[in-house]
Design a protein around this motif. Structure first.
Motif, PDB file in Angstrom:
ATOM      1  N   ALA A   8      17.382   9.759 -20.846  1.00 32.53           N
ATOM      2  CA  ALA A   8      16.872   9.527 -22.200  1.00 32.53           C
ATOM      3  C   ALA A   8      15.517   8.820 -22.152  1.00 32.53           C
ATOM      4  N   GLU A   9      15.390   7.813 -21.297  1.00 32.83           N
ATOM      5  CA  GLU A   9      14.111   7.102 -21.156  1.00 32.83           C
ATOM      6  C   GLU A   9      13.025   8.022 -20.613  1.00 32.83           C
ATOM      7  N   LYS A  10      13.380   8.887 -19.667  1.00 29.71           N
ATOM      8  CA  LYS A  10      12.399   9.824 -19.108  1.00 29.71           C
ATOM      9  C   LYS A  10      11.915  10.799 -20.177  1.00 29.71           C
ATOM     10  N   THR A  54      10.336  22.017 -30.490  1.00 31.90           N
ATOM     11  CA  THR A  54      11.392  22.987 -30.802  1.00 31.90           C
ATOM     12  C   THR A  54      12.442  23.001 -29.695  1.00 31.90           C
ATOM     13  N   ALA A  55      12.001  22.983 -28.451  1.00 33.31           N
ATOM     14  CA  ALA A  55      12.927  22.964 -27.318  1.00 33.31           C
ATOM     15  C   ALA A  55      13.775  21.690 -27.335  1.00 33.31           C
ATOM     16  N   ASN A  56      13.154  20.551 -27.620  1.00 29.57           N
ATOM     17  CA  ASN A  56      13.915  19.304 -27.692  1.00 29.57           C
ATOM     18  C   ASN A  56      15.035  19.417 -28.727  1.00 29.57           C
ATOM     19  N   ARG A  57      14.720  20.010 -29.857  1.00 30.72           N
ATOM     20  CA  ARG A  57      15.723  20.155 -30.916  1.00 30.72           C
ATOM     21  C   ARG A  57      16.787  21.189 -30.533  1.00 30.72           C
ATOM     22  N   PHE A  58      16.391  22.225 -29.816  1.00 32.31           N
ATOM     23  CA  PHE A  58      17.348  23.220 -29.332  1.00 32.31           C
ATOM     24  C   PHE A  58      18.378  22.549 -28.420  1.00 32.31           C
ATOM     25  N   PHE A  59      17.895  21.785 -27.440  1.00 30.83           N
ATOM     26  CA  PHE A  59      18.808  21.141 -26.495  1.00 30.83           C
ATOM     27  C   PHE A  59      19.630  20.039 -27.161  1.00 30.83           C
ATOM     28  N   THR A  60      19.062  19.367 -28.147  1.00 29.76           N
ATOM     29  CA  THR A  60      19.818  18.367 -28.899  1.00 29.76           C
ATOM     30  C   THR A  60      21.004  19.025 -29.591  1.00 29.76           C
ATOM     31  N   ALA A  61      20.753  20.127 -30.273  1.00 25.11           N
ATOM     32  CA  ALA A  61      21.826  20.832 -30.971  1.00 25.11           C
ATOM     33  C   ALA A  61      22.879  21.337 -29.985  1.00 25.11           C
ATOM     34  N   LEU A  62      22.443  21.892 -28.884  1.00 31.75           N
ATOM     35  CA  LEU A  62      23.373  22.393 -27.872  1.00 31.75           C
ATOM     36  C   LEU A  62      24.282  21.274 -27.366  1.00 31.75           C
ATOM     37  N   GLU A  96      15.267  11.910 -30.930  1.00 31.58           N
ATOM     38  CA  GLU A  96      16.550  12.473 -31.370  1.00 31.58           C
ATOM     39  C   GLU A  96      17.325  13.021 -30.171  1.00 31.58           C
ATOM     40  N   CYS A  97      16.626  13.711 -29.284  1.00 27.63           N
ATOM     41  CA  CYS A  97      17.259  14.244 -28.079  1.00 27.63           C
ATOM     42  C   CYS A  97      17.779  13.102 -27.207  1.00 27.63           C
ATOM     43  N   ALA A  98      16.964  12.082 -27.021  1.00 28.99           N
ATOM     44  CA  ALA A  98      17.353  10.934 -26.194  1.00 28.99           C
ATOM     45  C   ALA A  98      18.571  10.229 -26.775  1.00 28.99           C
ATOM     46  N   ALA A  99      18.607  10.073 -28.085  1.00 30.33           N
ATOM     47  CA  ALA A  99      19.757   9.421 -28.721  1.00 30.33           C
ATOM     48  C   ALA A  99      21.026  10.234 -28.486  1.00 30.33           C
ATOM     49  N   THR A 100      20.914  11.530 -28.565  1.00 33.27           N
ATOM     50  CA  THR A 100      22.072  12.391 -28.311  1.00 33.27           C
ATOM     51  C   THR A 100      22.537  12.242 -26.867  1.00 33.27           C
ATOM     52  N   ILE A 101      21.591  12.243 -25.937  1.00 32.09           N
ATOM     53  CA  ILE A 101      21.937  12.114 -24.519  1.00 32.09           C
ATOM     54  C   ILE A 101      22.582  10.766 -24.237  1.00 32.09           C
ATOM     55  N   ARG A 102      22.073   9.710 -24.853  1.00 34.83           N
ATOM     56  CA  ARG A 102      22.680   8.378 -24.652  1.00 34.83           C
ATOM     57  C   ARG A 102      24.138   8.356 -25.104  1.00 34.83           C
ATOM     58  N   GLY A 103      24.474   9.184 -26.083  1.00 36.56           N
ATOM     59  CA  GLY A 103      25.831   9.220 -26.614  1.00 36.56           C
ATOM     60  C   GLY A 103      26.783  10.140 -25.861  1.00 36.56           C
ATOM     61  N   LEU A 104      26.297  10.832 -24.852  1.00 36.48           N
ATOM     62  CA  LEU A 104      27.152  11.745 -24.098  1.00 36.48           C
ATOM     63  C   LEU A 104      28.068  10.984 -23.146  1.00 36.48           C
ATOM     64  N   SER A 105      29.267  11.483 -23.010  1.00 38.25           N
ATOM     65  CA  SER A 105      30.190  10.931 -22.015  1.00 38.25           C
ATOM     66  C   SER A 105      29.901  11.575 -20.662  1.00 38.25           C
ATOM     67  N   ASP A 106      30.445  11.004 -19.613  1.00 40.03           N
ATOM     68  CA  ASP A 106      30.311  11.622 -18.294  1.00 40.03           C
ATOM     69  C   ASP A 106      30.958  13.002 -18.287  1.00 40.03           C
ATOM     70  N   GLU A 107      32.015  13.174 -19.057  1.00 40.86           N
ATOM     71  CA  GLU A 107      32.671  14.480 -19.145  1.00 40.86           C
ATOM     72  C   GLU A 107      31.733  15.518 -19.754  1.00 40.86           C
ATOM     73  N   GLU A 126      18.174  17.715 -18.161  1.00 37.18           N
ATOM     74  CA  GLU A 126      16.888  17.703 -17.454  1.00 37.18           C
ATOM     75  C   GLU A 126      15.833  18.555 -18.152  1.00 37.18           C
ATOM     76  N   PHE A 127      16.261  19.578 -18.881  1.00 37.73           N
ATOM     77  CA  PHE A 127      15.310  20.539 -19.428  1.00 37.73           C
ATOM     78  C   PHE A 127      14.256  19.943 -20.357  1.00 37.73           C
ATOM     79  N   PRO A 128      14.606  19.097 -21.325  1.00 34.02           N
ATOM     80  CA  PRO A 128      13.552  18.569 -22.202  1.00 34.02           C
ATOM     81  C   PRO A 128      12.456  17.837 -21.414  1.00 34.02           C
ATOM     82  N   TYR A 129      12.863  17.035 -20.445  1.00 27.20           N
ATOM     83  CA  TYR A 129      11.886  16.313 -19.619  1.00 27.20           C
ATOM     84  C   TYR A 129      11.023  17.288 -18.819  1.00 27.20           C
ATOM     85  N   ARG A 130      11.667  18.214 -18.145  1.00 27.59           N
ATOM     86  CA  ARG A 130      10.915  19.158 -17.309  1.00 27.59           C
ATOM     87  C   ARG A 130       9.983  20.023 -18.145  1.00 27.59           C
TER      88      ARG A 130
END
Length: 156
Positions: A8-10, A54-62, A96-107, A126-130
């Motif tokens: 998320a920080e990256k 747009t990509a950030n929002r795509f991956f956030t939704a996914l 928004e993407c980072a906030a979603t990632i921070r909320g993900l579980s290890d599962e 990794e995709f949004p950063y890359r």
């Protein structure tokens, strides 16, 4: 620090850096496409920033378990009214993407997500950063093509 927090920080940092490099360009060059013989698919710096947002929002939704709209990177156009609008949109999409990632579980990171091919959550985050770092390089290349050889780096 968790994998989620690290990534998320990256992502947030990559968005700020890409926004900085867009701002290092003169306004008229942000919508410039170089005329290069034989080149195809060239896009303006603002179009590349719009693609990243747009990509950030795509991956956030996914990652939220939603079904994101079909994403075609080369069809994304910039409709930003100003540099500030482009920068703000990019940074907001990354936050928004980072906030979603921070909320993900290890599962969630081990889960398989379906795109064009199956990917784990570890790969998806990794995709949004890359994508943003890739386009940062493209924007830096545009700067060289119009003659800017200054090494731009944020002060802070």
């Amino acid at each position: 620090m968790t994998v989620q927090e690290f990534q998320a920080e990256k992502i947030e940092g990559a968005a700020k850096l890409l926004a900085f490099w867009l701002g290092a360009m003169p306004e008229e060059k942000q919508s410039w496409i170089p005329a290069l013989e034989g080149a195809a698919g060239l896009r303006t710096a603002r179009e590349q920033v719009a693609e990243c947002a747009t990509a950030n929002r795509f991956f956030t939704a996914l990652l939220r378990g939603e079904k994101p709209a079909l994403f075609r990177p080369f069809e994304v156009k910039s409709e930003y009214a100003s540099l500030e609008d482009a920068q703000a949109d990019l940074i907001a999409s990354a936050a928004e993407c980072a906030a979603t990632i921070r909320g993900l579980s290890d599962e969630n990171l081990e889960k398989e997500y379906r795109l064009r091919w199956p990917m784990t959550g570890y790969q998806v985050i990794e995709f949004p950063y890359r994508n943003m770092t890739y386009h940062s390089g493209q924007i830096n290349q545009l700067q060289l093509l119009y003659g800017d050889v200054e090494f731009h780096i944020p002060k802070a």
